[in-house]
Design a protein around this motif. Structure first.
Motif, PDB file in Angstrom:
ATOM      1  N   ARG A 116      12.789  -6.264 -32.784  1.00 54.28           N
ATOM      2  CA  ARG A 116      13.382  -6.080 -34.115  1.00 54.28           C
ATOM      3  C   ARG A 116      13.993  -7.354 -34.672  1.00 54.28           C
ATOM      4  O   ARG A 116      14.417  -7.393 -35.819  1.00 54.28           O
ATOM      5  N   LEU A 117      14.019  -8.391 -33.835  1.00 54.45           N
ATOM      6  CA  LEU A 117      14.532  -9.667 -34.326  1.00 54.45           C
ATOM      7  C   LEU A 117      13.448 -10.495 -35.017  1.00 54.45           C
ATOM      8  O   LEU A 117      13.750 -11.449 -35.709  1.00 54.45           O
ATOM      9  N   GLY A 159      23.776 -30.076 -41.993  1.00 53.08           N
ATOM     10  CA  GLY A 159      22.956 -28.919 -41.668  1.00 53.08           C
ATOM     11  C   GLY A 159      23.739 -27.627 -41.583  1.00 53.08           C
ATOM     12  O   GLY A 159      24.948 -27.583 -41.799  1.00 53.08           O
ATOM     13  N   THR A 160      23.018 -26.592 -41.276  1.00 56.79           N
ATOM     14  CA  THR A 160      23.574 -25.256 -41.254  1.00 56.79           C
ATOM     15  C   THR A 160      23.277 -24.605 -39.909  1.00 56.79           C
ATOM     16  O   THR A 160      22.206 -24.811 -39.353  1.00 56.79           O
ATOM     17  N   THR A 161      24.225 -23.858 -39.412  1.00 58.24           N
ATOM     18  CA  THR A 161      24.006 -23.130 -38.172  1.00 58.24           C
ATOM     19  C   THR A 161      24.239 -21.651 -38.413  1.00 58.24           C
ATOM     20  O   THR A 161      25.285 -21.268 -38.929  1.00 58.24           O
ATOM     21  N   PHE A 162      23.249 -20.860 -38.057  1.00 58.69           N
ATOM     22  CA  PHE A 162      23.421 -19.417 -38.089  1.00 58.69           C
ATOM     23  C   PHE A 162      23.614 -18.956 -36.658  1.00 58.69           C
ATOM     24  O   PHE A 162      22.848 -19.353 -35.779  1.00 58.69           O
ATOM     25  N   THR A 163      24.616 -18.160 -36.429  1.00 55.18           N
ATOM     26  CA  THR A 163      24.834 -17.655 -35.085  1.00 55.18           C
ATOM     27  C   THR A 163      24.695 -16.144 -35.103  1.00 55.18           C
ATOM     28  O   THR A 163      25.390 -15.462 -35.837  1.00 55.18           O
ATOM     29  N   ILE A 164      23.760 -15.671 -34.301  1.00 53.72           N
ATOM     30  CA  ILE A 164      23.552 -14.230 -34.187  1.00 53.72           C
ATOM     31  C   ILE A 164      24.082 -13.807 -32.837  1.00 53.72           C
ATOM     32  O   ILE A 164      23.727 -14.396 -31.820  1.00 53.72           O
ATOM     33  N   GLY A 214      23.391  -3.715 -33.706  1.00 49.96           N
ATOM     34  CA  GLY A 214      24.719  -3.870 -33.121  1.00 49.96           C
ATOM     35  C   GLY A 214      25.145  -5.328 -33.077  1.00 49.96           C
ATOM     36  O   GLY A 214      26.011  -5.696 -32.298  1.00 49.96           O
ATOM     37  N   GLY A 215      24.502  -6.135 -33.886  1.00 51.03           N
ATOM     38  CA  GLY A 215      24.794  -7.565 -33.849  1.00 51.03           C
ATOM     39  C   GLY A 215      25.590  -8.045 -35.046  1.00 51.03           C
ATOM     40  O   GLY A 215      25.893  -7.284 -35.959  1.00 51.03           O
ATOM     41  N   ARG A 216      25.951  -9.303 -34.968  1.00 52.64           N
ATOM     42  CA  ARG A 216      26.674  -9.942 -36.066  1.00 52.64           C
ATOM     43  C   ARG A 216      25.984 -11.255 -36.357  1.00 52.64           C
ATOM     44  O   ARG A 216      25.369 -11.856 -35.483  1.00 52.64           O
ATOM     45  N   VAL A 217      26.112 -11.696 -37.585  1.00 50.62           N
ATOM     46  CA  VAL A 217      25.559 -13.007 -37.892  1.00 50.62           C
ATOM     47  C   VAL A 217      26.603 -13.783 -38.683  1.00 50.62           C
ATOM     48  O   VAL A 217      27.297 -13.232 -39.521  1.00 50.62           O
ATOM     49  N   SER A 218      26.753 -15.032 -38.340  1.00 54.32           N
ATOM     50  CA  SER A 218      27.730 -15.843 -39.066  1.00 54.32           C
ATOM     51  C   SER A 218      27.111 -17.195 -39.412  1.00 54.32           C
ATOM     52  O   SER A 218      26.159 -17.645 -38.787  1.00 54.32           O
ATOM     53  N   ILE A 219      27.670 -17.831 -40.424  1.00 49.58           N
ATOM     54  CA  ILE A 219      27.144 -19.120 -40.881  1.00 49.58           C
ATOM     55  C   ILE A 219      28.199 -20.194 -40.694  1.00 49.58           C
ATOM     56  O   ILE A 219      29.386 -19.949 -40.914  1.00 49.58           O
ATOM     57  N   ALA A 220      27.769 -21.351 -40.283  1.00 51.39           N
ATOM     58  CA  ALA A 220      28.633 -22.519 -40.336  1.00 51.39           C
ATOM     59  C   ALA A 220      27.803 -23.622 -40.951  1.00 51.39           C
ATOM     60  O   ALA A 220      26.649 -23.803 -40.589  1.00 51.39           O
ATOM     61  N   VAL A 239      19.131  -8.343 -46.195  1.00 49.85           N
ATOM     62  CA  VAL A 239      18.304  -7.516 -45.320  1.00 49.85           C
ATOM     63  C   VAL A 239      18.385  -8.046 -43.891  1.00 49.85           C
ATOM     64  O   VAL A 239      18.488  -7.293 -42.925  1.00 49.85           O
ATOM     65  N   VAL A 240      18.363  -9.377 -43.798  1.00 49.40           N
ATOM     66  CA  VAL A 240      18.487 -10.007 -42.482  1.00 49.40           C
ATOM     67  C   VAL A 240      19.768  -9.520 -41.806  1.00 49.40           C
ATOM     68  O   VAL A 240      19.766  -9.093 -40.654  1.00 49.40           O
ATOM     69  N   ARG A 241      20.840  -9.569 -42.568  1.00 43.63           N
ATOM     70  CA  ARG A 241      22.101  -9.178 -41.966  1.00 43.63           C
ATOM     71  C   ARG A 241      22.122  -7.699 -41.588  1.00 43.63           C
ATOM     72  O   ARG A 241      22.566  -7.336 -40.512  1.00 43.63           O
ATOM     73  N   SER A 242      21.595  -6.857 -42.480  1.00 44.34           N
ATOM     74  CA  SER A 242      21.678  -5.432 -42.157  1.00 44.34           C
ATOM     75  C   SER A 242      20.785  -5.103 -40.966  1.00 44.34           C
ATOM     76  O   SER A 242      21.100  -4.223 -40.179  1.00 44.34           O
ATOM     77  N   GLU A 243      19.674  -5.850 -40.834  1.00 46.10           N
ATOM     78  CA  GLU A 243      18.822  -5.592 -39.674  1.00 46.10           C
ATOM     79  C   GLU A 243      19.522  -5.999 -38.379  1.00 46.10           C
ATOM     80  O   GLU A 243      19.407  -5.326 -37.365  1.00 46.10           O
TER      81      GLU A 243
END
Lengths: 711, 156
Positions: free
Chosen positions: A415-416, A545-550, A533-539, A524-528
């Motif tokens: 599902r990822l 650059g940008t880092t997405f942490t799932i 049961g996950g979280r996503v955050s941005i730095a 949609v990415v976030r809701s998926e």
């Protein structure tokens, strides 16, 4: 689709994974003979299967692909960056052909023919190149890919030390069928040649005089003496495709002179380019993660280990997982019901109980491990996406992966795929600058997108990092205002601005390319991810650059939670978003407005929500002194303090969905069964957080939630 | 009681009859998975009033419907004598909380008389007909229409 066909596509999936691994190893310069062999076999097997099912397009392409690999295998074709790119392209195309075939049927396109032409050209250029190679001494630079970095801990090395230079005699009598299939003994002899000192004798007694000679007959018997450090299975591997097509005997010759000969020698006079083996400590230490990844992968590469796996329907595993879940619960219930009477702690029943507990725990762990899969396959798909995206955007990027042996529940990896695909496209399309812009900014022209996976405190953390320009916050803000997502006067922190990206219907790129903006937004990415049961955050840092942490739970079946009670009901609050627990008596609670209460913490005021009231278990109550406050923090940084009557212990609970027999309930994520058999609801902490006007969820749940808080 | 193996002709059917507030009701036995004694349930937030709560059936979480409330007869006061009938008409499994299960009967379809024209909306929508058994009127319930409506859930 019938079973056979289904099996073929399943196998293709695995083979394509092997192919991807091999290509990665080639590109990284860590490929050895067995890698190339594995890649060749993968493509060859796909061709074989496709042929059986009459998928002509697939056969045609894999044939062209295979030829190139075969030349490489024979050591005749050197791996240049251009060839690597071609192989990657071919690999991607093979992937899409297989997908198309699975979906109904692959069709040819211009690119398809171009690619076949390129592959053929690669083979043809070889014959010319070979002529020159005959004359000139092949310089190491020509075969830059060839120096083999031998993994010191690898199984190959160990095997080599066990048998330094063994003598073998191989008797090889091909049948006519072998020639009919176009297999060529010369290639095999060459392959053997690469493995050690070879002495070949051809017995031609049976060869007819030229007058009556027929090329289709198999009259030549080969006797090969080889002294090699290569273990026997690899020798056999050379003849892998000739099985049933020849009489083959391989036996070891006991030879005292074969004792210790540390260096493998290759005949200098051979036309075959010499393979220089280096045990280079330098490359090993610099490419540490790569090396360790190869070590872990090595068992999977060997041909034999393929037979140690079992293909099982997912349904059966799931049933097993469910039953084990029940077993663990029953065990807990039994333990609880046995614990109270005056049972001595060293009675036989208590001992058996303790044993049962341990066993059921181990059983659960092992069953969960069945579903666990390394994220490698997922990451490989992503490198395809990178290549596709860079081709389409004209940007240059490479994907660096780390920790691809990290294991995650199969459902999670599956599902990822969609959310990660979208994020990778975004990273290239929106994140990375054009090569020229990068150069102007003093960065390398080729952008780097890195994807890493790691276990972090009982969860899986997946990070997607790009070294692009970072989030243009002014632009994000402007877009959000223009789209009416926020009001112009609103004052947002950097994190809040970044989180605007996750709002429904948000797209910053001026021109909506056909890559990003395919109707799937970051919301949609976030809701998926949340659904998992996950979280996503941005730095993000401007210019860097940008880092997405799932962050994801290890399994979808178990969750770590705090058991609390509210209005006589027990509930589970997931600990993932729980930051702190405070007793009301020790906290400074202030009345705010008419009935709102806030908690004064070191770093600000936090609204208090009574969990019982919020869930409709009781009417509005004052915050009582004997209550506890659970401090919850959402990914957005918003916080809330949940007032509960009592806090019990923290434990792992098995998640039971509510949707099947009921429906999703606002404020509730799922249910679980406690040790006494009673059901406890798992609180959806994100929905407990009052949504300010700035970030208003537009989903139904959010709207409903908003009504409730206002009511 | 009829033997389980008894072949039923097309117009015969087996029913499980139960009582709520001294009224007899029945449902088709085909929908019934099992019958269990009352166990305390877990309250559900934002649930319609006829949803008593959640129960644990050997690891499956399922909602228990207060049939008394559902049929407009007032909220039940569950006691140890109450019974939960586990039904599964389609993909959803739920428990029906009733006062007592009385019998399993074989009736023929032509014994069923249409629901009289009464005022109660619940009766009209949930009762598909009436069987007469001895001097007793047994109200046959339409299980599917009793199942919790999606619109009832989560909006209250």
């Amino acid at each position: 689709m019938n079973d056979l066909l289904e099996g073929f596509f399943e196998e293709c999936e695995e083979l394509l994974e092997v192919l991807g691994d091999g290509l990665d190893a080639m590109a990284a310069g860590t490929a050895d003979d067995s890698t190339i062999n594995a890649v060749f076999r993968a493509v060859h097997s796909i061709k074989g299967g496709a042929g059986a099912f009459g998928m002509d397009v697939l056969v045609e392409f894999s044939h062209a692909f295979e030829n190139v690999l075969d030349e490489m295998r024979a050591g005749k074709l050197a791996l240049t960056p251009a060839l690597t790119a071609l192989l990657y392209q071919a690999g991607d195309h093979l992937n899409s052909l297989v997908e198309a075939s699975a979906a109904g049927g692959a069709t040819t396109s211009d690119s398809h023919h171009d690619l076949i032409r390129d592959l053929k050209a690669a083979c043809q250029s070889l014959s010319e190149a070979q002529d020159t190679a005959l004359e000139d001494d092949p310089t190491p630079e020509d075969f830059g890919f060839m120096p083999l970095t031998i993994d010191l801990d690898g199984p190959d090395e160990a095997a080599v030390e066990d048998s330094p230079g063994t003598h073998y005699e191989i008797r090889f009598a091909p049948h006519a069928a072998l020639y009919e299939l176009g297999l060529e003994p010369v290639l095999m002899l060459r392959a053997l040649h690469d493995m050690g000192e070879v002495d070949v004798e051809a017995t031609c007694d049976r060869v007819e005089p030229l007058k009556s000679f027929s090329s289709g007959e198999a009259d030549i018997l080969w006797r090969i003496r080889i002294k090699t450090e290569v273990p026997r299975p690899e020798l056999e591997q050379v003849f892998e495709f000739t099985r049933d097509l020849c009489d083959l005997d391989i036996f070891e010759i006991d030879d005292v002179s074969a004792a210790a000969e540390p260096e493998m020698t290759a005949d200098q006079s051979t036309p075959v380019p010499k393979v220089t083996k280096q045990v280079a400590p330098g490359p090993l230490s610099t490419s540490e993660p790569m090396a360790s990844a190869t070590t872990q992968r090595a068992p999977g590469k060997s041909r034999k280990s393929g037979r140690d796996t079992l293909r099982v329907e997912l349904d059966r595993v799931d049933r097993l997982v469910n039953i084990v879940g029940e077993l663990v619960i029953s065990e807990a219930m039994l333990r609880q019901s046995m614990s109270d009477p005056e049972m001595s702690s060293n009675s036989s029943a208590a001992n058996a109980m303790a044993q049962l507990k341990q066993l059921s725990g181990e059983l659960q762990e092992s069953v969960m491990a069945i579903r666990a899969q390394p994220v490698r396959g997922l990451f490989q798909r992503m490198s395809r996406i990178i290549r596709e995206t860079t081709r389409e955007t004209g940007k240059e990027a490479r994907l660096v992966t780390e920790g691809d042996a990290t294991e995650v529940d199969k459902t999670v990896t599956e599902r990822l795929v969609d959310p990660l695909t979208h994020m990778i496209r975004n990273a290239v399309d929106h994140g990375l600058e054009t090569p020229d812009a990068r150069e102007a900014a003093g960065k390398p022209r080729i952008g780097t997108v890195s994807l890493s996976a790691a276990h972090r405190s009982g969860r899986i953390q997946i990070q997607l990092r790009d070294d692009g320009a970072g989030i243009n916050r002014a632009k994000v803000r402007e877009t959000a205002v223009r789209k009416g997502l926020i009001s112009a006067s609103e004052d947002l922190s950097e994190t809040e601005t970044d989180n605007l990206l996750f709002m429904p219907g948000f797209s910053t790129n001026d021109s909506v390319s056909n890559l990003s903006g395919r109707g799937v937004g970051m919301d949609v990415v976030r809701s998926e991810i949340q659904a998992l049961g996950g979280r996503v955050s941005i730095a993000s840092k401007a210019g860097e650059g940008t880092t997405f942490t799932i962050s994801l739970p290890l399994t979808l079946a178990v969750l770590e939670g705090m058991i609390v009670s509210v209005a006589g009901e027990r509930l589970v609050v997931p600990t993932t978003s729980l930051r702190e627990t405070v007793r009301v008596s020790e906290a400074s609670v202030h009345l705010f407005g008419q009935s709102e209460r806030v908690l004064a913490m070191r770093d600000g005021l936090i609204p208090i929500v009574d969990l019982g009231e919020r869930l409709g278990f009781r009417a509005s109550v004052d915050v009582q002194v004997d209550q506890s406050l659970l401090l919850i923090e959402a990914d957005s940084g918003r916080r809330v303090a949940l007032a509960v009557d009592q806090v019990f212990d923290q434990r792992e609970v098995v998640i039971k969905g509510l949707e099947q027999n009921y429906q999703q309930i606002p404020g509730i994520a799922a249910a679980t069964i406690l040790g006494d058999g009673r059901i406890a609801l798992i609180v959806d902490t994100d929905q407990m957080i009052p949504q300010g006007p700035a970030v208003t969820e537009q989903s139904d749940a959010g709207a409903r939630h908003g009504d409730l808080t206002n009511a | 009681m009829p033997e389980a193996a008894q072949k039923l002709s097309a117009d015969k059917r087996e029913i499980v009859s139960f009582t709520i507030h001294d009224q007899a009701f029945c449902i088709d036995i085909g929908h019934v998975l099992e019958i269990r004694g009352w166990t305390p349930t877990t309250a559900l937030p934002h649930a319609p009033d006829y949803v008593n709560g959640l129960m644990n059936l050997r690891g499956t979480v399922l909602p228990v419907l207060d049939m008394s409330q559902r049929l407009g007869l007032g909220k039940a006061e569950p006691s140890a004598r109450h019974v939960i009938i586990i039904v599964r008409p389609d993909d959803m499994t739920v428990g029906f909380l009733v006062e007592a299960v009385s019998d399993i009967l074989t009736v023929s379809n032509d014994e069923m008389t249409p629901t009289p024209d009464v005022n109660s909306a619940e009766t009209k929508s949930f009762v598909e007909g009436i069987f007469t058994h001895g001097d007793q009127l047994i109200r046959a319930l339409d299980v599917r229409s009793i199942m919790p409506a999606q619109s009832d859930i989560g909006t209250q």
